[in-house]
Design an enzyme around this catalytic site. Structure first.
Site, mmCIF file in Angstrom:
data_model
loop_
_atom_site.group_PDB
_atom_site.id
_atom_site.type_symbol
_atom_site.label_atom_id
_atom_site.label_comp_id
_atom_site.label_asym_id
_atom_site.label_seq_id
_atom_site.Cartn_x
_atom_site.Cartn_y
_atom_site.Cartn_z
ATOM 1 N N ASP B 384 0.810 -1.244 0.241
ATOM 2 C CA ASP B 384 0.001 0.064 0.197
ATOM 3 C C ASP B 384 0.772 1.272 -0.026
ATOM 4 O OD1 ASP B 384 -3.093 1.023 0.688
ATOM 5 O OD2 ASP B 384 -1.796 1.855 2.045
ATOM 6 N N GLU B 413 1.353 -0.469 -5.060
ATOM 7 C CA GLU B 413 0.327 0.294 -5.329
ATOM 8 C C GLU B 413 0.896 2.053 -5.271
ATOM 9 O OE1 GLU B 413 -3.543 2.553 -3.480
ATOM 10 O OE2 GLU B 413 -1.890 2.198 -2.487
#
Lengths: 656, 656
Positions: B384, B413
């Site tokens: 993330d 990401e």
């Protein structure tokens, strides 16, 4: 636990793609003193923090960097310039670090706009300033402390403290205090800043031994001095002699490379070394070391420098052959392998074996040859066939010399494949011979000059254009046509800021072709010559005119400031040379058909010239003794050149 | 005396410009196992000697190089390939050395032709062979000794010995014996050979907590297993859950990112850490570690891998906050700075301060999170927002993990600026999210895919195309139009070999847009959802059809094997995907007008396809349930696509 050795740790900025640079910093790029170097790099960090990016530079060996802030070009690209004031080997790098104060100030401004509470924010800002103050010294420390304390002083109003936070002096001061522990540094790249002569030189090669009173008397340095007045009048600034060392007797070559010389034959100056000595000695027929020094001084009085021809090879009589037999390749029959460049054979020359296990002593001894002559007063070296010696040796040797003597200039005489030529230049050679001689029509010439000036090569390879040499007499010059000689010289002298001729053969058009070869018959390489220095029909005044234009026009004193025009006549080559601020603009048009009048339209790069398509401008022909002037307009203009009158226009452009 | 430390000494070959390579070897390039890597380099030496150039490679950590001779491409360029048979971090380099025997043989042949005496030459050749024999061992030594002695054996005739010198076995044998003291080596470059899943993956994201029996009951790993059958039927090979760790209570968010949650609100899974533990612990509502392992095993039985979402950030309740306060940024008011991405605020999340002086412990602890879950059985990680953490940390962390676990896959990401995205990929991330979502017409899409597949990025950046995520609901998808959903999925799944969806919102078209934003209203990020898994009008069969085509067509299992066609209708995008030997050729045509029928000619890259301009070929639509087939000819062919029927053709090409 995994190893963290060499990890960047707290350094959060990534610096990448520093340009220009060569092979990851293995080799230096080159610039001439007085010119700035513009450096670009990419830099970025994680998150939204602002960053400071700086260009660092220093003289190699110095421990202190000079820091120049880089400006953002967008897309995480940055740019800055530096321009040192003394020649030398420099290094540069790009530094990136988080701009803590700037990041805070940016966030602070947004919070202030949104009406968020600012008390705690001001304390954070104050702490950032106080942390910088800790690393600062002297007045900077004092001022930062004051700013930091003011920002944290809750007895002042918030508005007052906001004013302090926005103070321009504070912004400037704090940008100078970089925390080395948080600073990311790119690799370090080398750059050579060369003296002016390295980028703008006009060479004249001649044989001092042919300066004697007659063809059978060996000339001397003393007699060679007599030519300096004329060489200077023609506008040359470097004179260069073939090797001046003792010449071997074993396997000495006779006239026209004969293997059966007479006892009077003088041999090739490139067969270096005899009983009298080797590369640090002088052929006694030329004079003494003192005579050579005196010649250098005399040349200096004309502002002409003396180039020495260094050929790292030995006659069989060279002292090294006996003292260092391990530097040569011995054959099973007890002989040493002589040099070959099939089909050429050099029985009078032994190559050096760079794979010798004694390479360390060899390298030091070879370098000491340069050191010796630099001590004597020579700063310019033309190196013979460097591409047949270890390329790694040259890189080491030249860079080591440059550290002590950045004024030394090295011209590589390497007619070889491109990668080898370019490697010599990357390795430190200041200038290199080129294929100019074999580019004999406008399209070939243009393509070649574009390769040299528009590709990455421009960062390191400085060409030197020679119409002729003692070895190379192109068939174009075998026909003694004035237009060919001057056309070729004008091309050499205006396409390249470094140029040279082998005289007096060139200016007297006194070349005698060897049947079927690109060489001279009865070459001066193997015999004494007597020249008729004032032969009628000589080109001395024409050459002097071209060189005078070179010497007075900055546009011709750089090689990479070129833009080509076009022509509907394929015999015309047309190009613009201009200096950076366009205060000197020259337009050169050469008719490369050396025997027929050609005419046609030339199409000029008006955008490069800063001339509007409807604007009139004047072109004055500096090469024409009467300096004819024309008014031109638009990008297409008519030109007619009769080689019997002149092969070229060298137009000075004046905006009207 | 100048220093000779680090000088190449007797090494006379220069090796340069090894390609492909990144940043001078700082970062690895990537390839997938089973594919060969083709390496080019320049190599040359001084003089006319012949050289041997070899490509070396080895698994990082191994001391033995595998040597592959490189073939000459002319102009001093060389090329070779290597193809390891196990995944891992490898390194490669290029070696150059003088080919003494080959050089001698070449000169010998010329001398033999010219009729020169050969006796001494044969002795020299024999000595070269004997010198090589000295360095050889075993049988090689024995054979070389024999060859060398024969060549020097004067009792044999010259002709006999010439035959020996030309022996092919001798040539091969001696080429293998490199003298390390004379061998020049390029810098060493790293390369990651990744497993197949790294290059061909189809991701399905879902929230296990929404798999409960009703909207108010927290789902479990056990219940999430029930979805695997359908996920497998749809053809996905990776399932990925949002973070499964304990969720903080302090500043917990309510529905729709509210700051005033009720006591029943479950919070955001990205607010990691609470009294129960942190990044190595599991939210008890989801189940136990054993339950998680059991889920992984169940998925494995479908040949589906489980990806873990790693978000290096902490809720204020995370154990690290108390144990390692120095890893966070404390404000003067005693609070910790929460995360912001203006205008977004994450009051429930504390970012980690990578400038902490305790960075070594921090880095080791973060890496240990991956190590822990790899031990548990997770090999795929979706990371993330990696671009808001130290980029240098990722580079170290991933490469260290890869050394032990080359099977580990990391998806970044990172929706951020190109240089940062690319740096994460260079640093080791296997795949990266892209801007696919925001390329919404054929010309934008084509330009973007060309940047990804034709620029240097293809050496290291493997894109992953997602039509939707829990955070991103592009306005295209806010209108629940079947053609848009399937058109976007077909683009993602055929332009990129790595693709994924956030389900079941996608296949059910059950997105509810947040007014005025590219986000979901009542987002699953903040609450439990109950999905109607079999909602009528769902896209499950259509997605299954697309994924079945991907799974059975090698052409879709790589990203960089793409060539675009053109169309006279600007709504059409048209591209060819094919495998290396052209045994699998697919032509994809998408009508990016999701609401109107469009027709026009498409112009195919026939040269890429190996199809003659007059040759007929068949195209069969694999996406069409009835697999319609057409016969086409020439490079322009007519296409008509009605989005109510289908947004795209996925044509299998068959040469007729």
């Amino acid at each position: 636990m995994s190893s963290l050795r060499n990890a960047p740790g707290r350094r959060r900025v990534i610096v990448e793609n520093v340009r220009p640079s060569l092979d990851g910093g293995k080799y230096p790029i080159k610039r001439v003193i007085g010119d700035a170097i513009s450096v670009q790099a990419a830099a970025f960090t994680d998150s939204h923090d602002r960053i400071n990016v700086s260009l660092l530079h220093r003289l190699t060996g110095s421990s202190e960097w000079v820091r120049t802030p880089m400006r953002s070009l967008g897309n995480d690209e940055y740019e800055a310039e530096f321009q040192p004031w003394e020649i030398g080997l420099y290094e540069y790098a790009v530094s990136g670090s988080i701009d803590h104060f700037g990041s805070w100030l940016h966030g602070f401004a947004r919070k202030a706009e949104s009406g968020a509470p600012l008390e705690v924010e001001l304390l954070i800002g104050g702490d950032i300033i106080l942390a910088a103050a800790k690393r600062a010294t002297g007045d900077e420390k004092k001022h930062l402390l004051k700013f930091g304390k003011s920002l944290k002083n809750e007895s002042k109003s918030v508005n007052e403290r906001i004013e302090i936070a926005r103070d321009e002096d504070l912004k400037w001061l704090i940008s100078r205090i970089v925390d080395a522990k948080l600073e990311a540094l790119s690799p370090i790249y080398p750059i050579l800043f060369e003296r002016k002569l390295a980028a703008f030189s006009t060479w004249y090669e001649y044989f001092p031994r042919s300066c004697g009173p007659d063809a059978s008397t060996h000339g001397t340095f003393h007699e060679a001095k007599n030519r300096l007045y004329e060489i200077d009048r023609m506008g040359f600034n470097i004179v260069y002699f073939p090797p001046i060392h003792p010449i071997g007797k074993s396997h000495r070559k006779g006239k026209n490379n004969s293997l059966t010389p007479s006892e009077f034959d003088v041999g090739s100056p490139w067969a270096i070394g005899g009983k009298e000595g080797g590369h640090k000695d002088i052929l006694s027929e030329l004079g003494t070391l003192e005579d050579y020094k005196s010649f250098i001084q005399e040349a200096a009085s004309y502002e002409i420098e003396v180039a020495m021809d260094i050929a790292f090879q030995c006659s069989p009589d060279h002292p090294w052959v006996e003292e260092h037999p391990e530097w040569f390749k011995w054959r099973p029959d007890g002989t040493v392998q002589y040099a070959e460049n099939p089909p050429k054979k050099y029985q009078d020359i032994l190559p050096i074996n760079f794979e010798t296990e004694d390479w360390e002593n060899l390298w030091q001894e070879l370098k000491s040859v340069f050191d010796y002559w630099i001590e004597v007063g020579v700063k310019v070296f033309r190196v013979d066939n460097p591409h047949t010696k270890s390329l790694a040796f040259w890189n080491w040797c030249i860079i080591e010399i440059k550290k002590e003597h950045p004024e030394a200039i090295f011209l590589a005489e390497a007619f070889t494949v491109p990668k080898r030529k370019y490697n010599l230049a990357k390795g430190g050679f200041t200038q290199g011979y080129t294929y100019f001689t074999w580019r004999n029509n406008p399209s070939e010439m243009r393509e070649y000059v574009q390769e040299l000036t528009q590709s990455e090569a421009k960062e390191f390879f400085w060409p030197n254009f020679w119409p002729n040499t003692p070895d190379i007499l192109h068939e174009d010059l075998q026909v003694k046509n004035r237009a060919t000689y001057m056309g070729r010289y004008i091309l050499a002298a205006t396409l390249s800021s470094n140029t040279g001729i082998y005289g007096p053969a060139f200016e007297l058009m006194d070349h005698e072709p060897f049947p079927g070869k690109e060489e001279n018959n009865n070459s001066e390489k193997y015999e004494l010559k007597q020249w008729d220095w004032d032969k009628s029909g000589n080109l001395k005044d024409d050459i002097a005119r071209v060189n005078a234009i070179r010497n007075s026009h900055p546009a011709l004193q750089r090689t990479f400031n070129i833009a080509f025009g076009n022509s509907d006549n394929p015999h015309f080559i047309c190009y613009l040379k201009q200096n950076f601020d366009r205060t000197d603009q020259l337009l050169i048009i050469v008719n490369m058909d050396w025997t027929h009048t050609q005419s046609g339209y030339v199409h000029l790069p008006l955008d490069h010239m800063g001339i509007d398509h409807n604007q009139s401008f004047s072109v004055r022909d500096l090469y024409d003794p009467s300096e004819s002037e024309y008014t031109w307009r638009g990008h297409s203009n008519f030109v007619k050149l009769d080689p019997k009158v002149s092969p070229a226009h060298i137009f000075k452009i004046r905006h009207l």
